[in-house]
Design a protein around this motif. Sequence first.
Motif, short mmCIF file in Angstrom:
data_model
loop_
_atom_site.label_atom_id
_atom_site.label_comp_id
_atom_site.label_asym_id
_atom_site.label_seq_id
_atom_site.Cartn_x
_atom_site.Cartn_y
_atom_site.Cartn_z
N TRP A 21 47.51 5.70 4.00
CA TRP A 21 48.24 5.49 5.31
C TRP A 21 48.10 4.17 5.07
CZ3 TRP A 21 45.60 9.65 8.18
CH2 TRP A 21 46.76 11.04 7.99
N LEU A 22 47.06 3.11 5.24
CA LEU A 22 47.17 2.16 5.26
C LEU A 22 47.58 1.10 4.36
CD1 LEU A 22 46.04 0.48 7.63
CD2 LEU A 22 43.68 -0.44 6.41
N PRO A 23 47.96 1.13 3.26
CA PRO A 23 48.85 -0.08 2.30
C PRO A 23 50.06 -0.30 3.26
CG PRO A 23 47.54 1.27 1.25
CD PRO A 23 47.56 2.07 2.42
N GLY A 24 50.83 1.46 3.57
CA GLY A 24 52.18 1.08 4.58
C GLY A 24 52.41 0.37 5.31
N MET A 25 51.03 0.62 6.14
CA MET A 25 51.42 -0.14 8.00
C MET A 25 51.17 -1.11 6.96
SD MET A 25 49.06 3.06 8.95
CE MET A 25 48.36 2.55 10.88
N LEU A 26 50.25 -1.95 6.35
CA LEU A 26 50.40 -3.43 6.27
C LEU A 26 51.07 -4.08 5.47
CD1 LEU A 26 46.56 -3.96 5.76
CD2 LEU A 26 47.55 -3.47 8.48
N ASP A 27 52.21 -3.24 5.11
CA ASP A 27 53.22 -4.47 3.82
C ASP A 27 54.61 -4.23 4.71
OD1 ASP A 27 54.36 -2.17 3.58
OD2 ASP A 27 53.86 -1.42 1.08
N GLY A 28 54.69 -3.63 5.93
CA GLY A 28 56.14 -3.74 6.81
C GLY A 28 56.88 -2.46 6.27
N ASP A 29 56.70 -1.52 5.02
CA ASP A 29 57.66 -0.64 5.44
C ASP A 29 57.44 0.47 7.17
OD1 ASP A 29 58.31 -1.31 2.79
OD2 ASP A 29 56.53 0.17 1.97
N LEU A 30 55.73 0.44 7.28
CA LEU A 30 55.54 1.61 8.50
C LEU A 30 55.21 0.24 9.94
CD1 LEU A 30 53.78 4.38 7.24
CD2 LEU A 30 56.26 4.04 7.27
N LEU A 31 56.29 0.33 10.88
CA LEU A 31 55.84 -0.02 11.64
C LEU A 31 54.91 0.39 13.03
CD1 LEU A 31 56.37 -3.22 13.55
CD2 LEU A 31 58.50 -1.83 14.22
N GLY A 32 54.30 0.36 13.63
CA GLY A 32 53.32 0.77 15.02
C GLY A 32 54.03 1.24 15.98
N GLY A 33 53.18 2.23 16.89
CA GLY A 33 52.63 1.61 18.45
C GLY A 33 51.75 2.39 18.79
N TYR A 34 50.90 1.79 20.11
CA TYR A 34 50.22 1.91 20.29
C TYR A 34 49.98 2.92 22.07
CZ TYR A 34 45.06 0.91 21.70
OH TYR A 34 44.10 1.54 22.03
N ALA A 35 50.02 4.21 21.64
CA ALA A 35 50.19 5.28 22.66
C ALA A 35 48.71 5.35 23.19
CB ALA A 35 51.55 6.11 22.58
N LEU A 36 48.48 4.58 24.97
CA LEU A 36 47.16 4.82 25.45
C LEU A 36 48.22 5.18 27.03
CD1 LEU A 36 44.59 5.39 26.44
CD2 LEU A 36 44.23 2.48 26.63
N SER A 37 48.63 4.67 27.17
CA SER A 37 49.24 4.73 29.31
C SER A 37 50.03 6.26 29.01
CB SER A 37 49.64 3.50 29.24
OG SER A 37 49.12 2.33 29.52
N GLU A 38 49.65 6.27 30.60
CA GLU A 38 50.31 7.19 31.36
C GLU A 38 51.40 7.39 32.26
OE1 GLU A 38 47.62 11.07 30.44
OE2 GLU A 38 48.28 10.98 28.31
N PRO A 39 52.14 7.81 32.70
CA PRO A 39 52.74 7.61 33.75
C PRO A 39 51.57 7.18 35.14
CG PRO A 39 54.03 9.08 32.56
CD PRO A 39 52.91 9.02 32.18
N HIS A 40 50.59 8.51 34.76
CA HIS A 40 49.91 8.45 35.91
C HIS A 40 48.28 7.55 35.38
CE1 HIS A 40 52.98 10.14 39.06
NE2 HIS A 40 52.77 10.96 37.84
N ALA A 41 48.41 7.01 34.59
CA ALA A 41 46.81 6.61 33.52
C ALA A 41 47.27 5.09 32.92
CB ALA A 41 46.58 7.92 32.86
N GLY A 42 47.68 3.82 33.61
CA GLY A 42 47.72 2.89 32.98
C GLY A 42 46.20 2.39 32.71
N SER A 43 45.93 1.62 33.73
CA SER A 43 44.83 1.04 33.86
C SER A 43 43.46 2.25 33.54
CB SER A 43 44.20 0.51 35.35
OG SER A 43 45.74 -1.15 34.85
N ASP A 44 42.95 2.99 34.38
CA ASP A 44 42.63 3.91 34.47
C ASP A 44 42.90 4.88 32.79
OD1 ASP A 44 40.36 6.35 34.62
OD2 ASP A 44 41.31 6.94 36.91
#
Length: 378
Positions: free
Chosen positions: A112-135
């Motif tokens: 997976w990593l080559p496509g993520m680094l060469d511009g073919d794949l764009l990423g998102g980071y999914a941690l926060s939730e409606p009731h779990a932001g900083s926590d």
Amino acid sequence: MPAERLLPTTEAKDLVDLAREIARDELAPHAAEYEEAERFPREQFRLLGKSGLLGLPYSERWGGGEVPYEVYLQALEEIAAAWMSVGVGLSVHTMSCFALAHHGTDAQRDRWLPGMLDGDLLGGYALSEPHAGSDAAALSTRARRDGDVYRVDGTKAWITHAGQADFYTTMVRTSEADISCLLIDGATPGLSAGKPERKMGLTGSTTAQLRFDDARVEADRLIGEEGQGLKIALSSLSSGRLGIAACAVGLAQAALDEAVTYAKGRSQFGKPIIDFQGVEFLLADMAAAVETSRAMYLDAARRRDRGLPFRRQASIAKLTATDAAMKVTTDAVQVLGGAGYTKDFPVERYMREAKVPQIFEGTNQIQRMVIARELREM
């Protein structure tokens, strides 16, 4: 004017010069138009990928630039100075690659990593939730193992690139006690994005909820082991906060440059307003804030590059740089006066864009908590 760069090698200088050239010629001319239209700049991310700027801090083996973090951050600052939405997007993408690059197996990285680094794949980071932001430990999105897949249910909130990204580095609860990390394909059935948030700034950057409704994710997309997700998330955030600090400095530098240019050209009472002490002191304070913030993120990055602890320094850099950006952009509007309050000049957009960096990647109140806890442990 371009910031003076103290870079470790000629190659590093050339790389940052390339970022500055692309930012000036390919990003800045489109920023106002795209932000006004709330248009997502996907083609610009592809350009960054093809130019080698989308994977700068990662290994050459998988297509990265393998440059020191201090070099990556200075390139990122140049991009954010031209277009904050793209700068923040690059920072988020870099953080989205972190889990796989640092905690994945070689087989996963090869896949997976080559496509993520060469511009073919764009990423998102999914941690926060409606009731779990900083926590972060309170998150409730569930992933239940069912043979060779995880069945994921729940909602993530405030996700940069939601509905636009090709993959999401996602923190899920795999048991009552365990939080784990899944690298989820953006086209996974059962995964959908909500309506984009209506924001005061960064309107070219899509932010929305991610909804998982019995989304089936292959078990081989587990990064690390079950139960390591919170550790992975926190280590990702320390590096990500440096990215946001660099973006904030770029935004503040752009506002300072605009204010200086205007103050030199605007005359009142027979002389340029930059010659009035009230304006020149304001500009001097703005310059001091920009350069102090830059020094803070570079110090933290150099610690990271040397393998030293840098979590406290990352929080200090993020806190310092984002608070400075809010003040510098506000003061830039003041220097321009009535003109600064109009959309004929970019400083009103800079001011709107400066607010959210004080909030995401951990609010600045959370940064103070991180710093204080680190001090207690010294």
